[in-house]
Scaffold this motif. Structure first.
Motif, PDB file in Angstrom:
ATOM      1  N   ASN A  35     -55.042  25.580   1.470  1.00  0.00           N
ATOM      2  CA  ASN A  35     -55.662  24.563   2.321  1.00  0.00           C
ATOM      3  C   ASN A  35     -56.863  25.123   3.094  1.00  0.00           C
ATOM      4  O   ASN A  35     -57.173  26.314   3.013  1.00  0.00           O
ATOM      5  N   GLN A  36     -57.536  24.275   3.850  1.00  0.00           N
ATOM      6  CA  GLN A  36     -58.746  24.680   4.564  1.00  0.00           C
ATOM      7  C   GLN A  36     -58.477  25.695   5.667  1.00  0.00           C
ATOM      8  O   GLN A  36     -59.398  26.346   6.158  1.00  0.00           O
ATOM      9  N   GLN A  37     -57.226  25.866   6.052  1.00  0.00           N
ATOM     10  CA  GLN A  37     -56.863  26.876   7.045  1.00  0.00           C
ATOM     11  C   GLN A  37     -56.612  28.241   6.393  1.00  0.00           C
ATOM     12  O   GLN A  37     -56.357  29.221   7.081  1.00  0.00           O
ATOM     13  N   GLY A  38     -56.635  28.269   5.045  1.00  0.00           N
ATOM     14  CA  GLY A  38     -56.422  29.508   4.321  1.00  0.00           C
ATOM     15  C   GLY A  38     -54.976  29.775   3.954  1.00  0.00           C
ATOM     16  O   GLY A  38     -54.647  30.842   3.445  1.00  0.00           O
TER      17      GLY A  38
END
Length: 141
Positions: A102-105
């Motif tokens: 996801n975009q949070q890694g």
């Protein structure tokens, strides 16, 4: 951009390599383990080799490992082979596996296909619990 792709591929290689061991093998059964109302583990049995998918409660990530037949299940696991969405894939050969980030890694999901290349199942960790969903509407071009 190529450097970022190479770094991602190197970082995910150990997790992705587990899919190679089950490619082409038929799905025999699916087992689920719930603890305190959360789906903590899903075990996909491929006749001697099992793909074990775990929710990591520390960071809501997903972990996948390959296990041998003797330690794939534990007390409290429930046979989910006859339940949706799994029942339509029993007996089908494993096709492809993907890992999602996801975009949070966080690596918090996997996609699975049976009998082909298009993903049909999504498993995603949300609030320390695995959520299972059928993917529909994937059309060939």
């Amino acid at each position: 951009m190529l450097t970022a792709k190479l770094k991602a591929a190197e970082a995910l290689a150990p997790m992705l390599s587990t899919f190679h061991s089950i490619t082409g093998k038929p799905l025999v059964s699916v087992w689920q383990c719930r603890m305190e109302g959360s789906l903590d583990r899903v075990v996909l049995d491929f006749d001697g080799a099992s793909l074990v998918i775990l929710a990591d409660e520390n960071d809501d990530s997903i972990d996948i490992t390959l296990s041998n037949e003797s330690d794939r299940r534990s007390v409290g696991d429930v046979d989910a082979s006859g339940l949706d969405p799994w029942r339509s894939f029993i007996g089908m050969s494993f096709g492809w596996g993907w890992v999602t980030v996801n975009q949070q890694g966080y690596c918090d999901g996997v996609l699975l296909s049976f009998g082909g290349i298009f993903p049909q199942i999504a498993l995603n960790v949300v609030a320390s619990s695995i959520k299972v969903a059928a993917i529909t509407g994937v059309a060939s071009m």
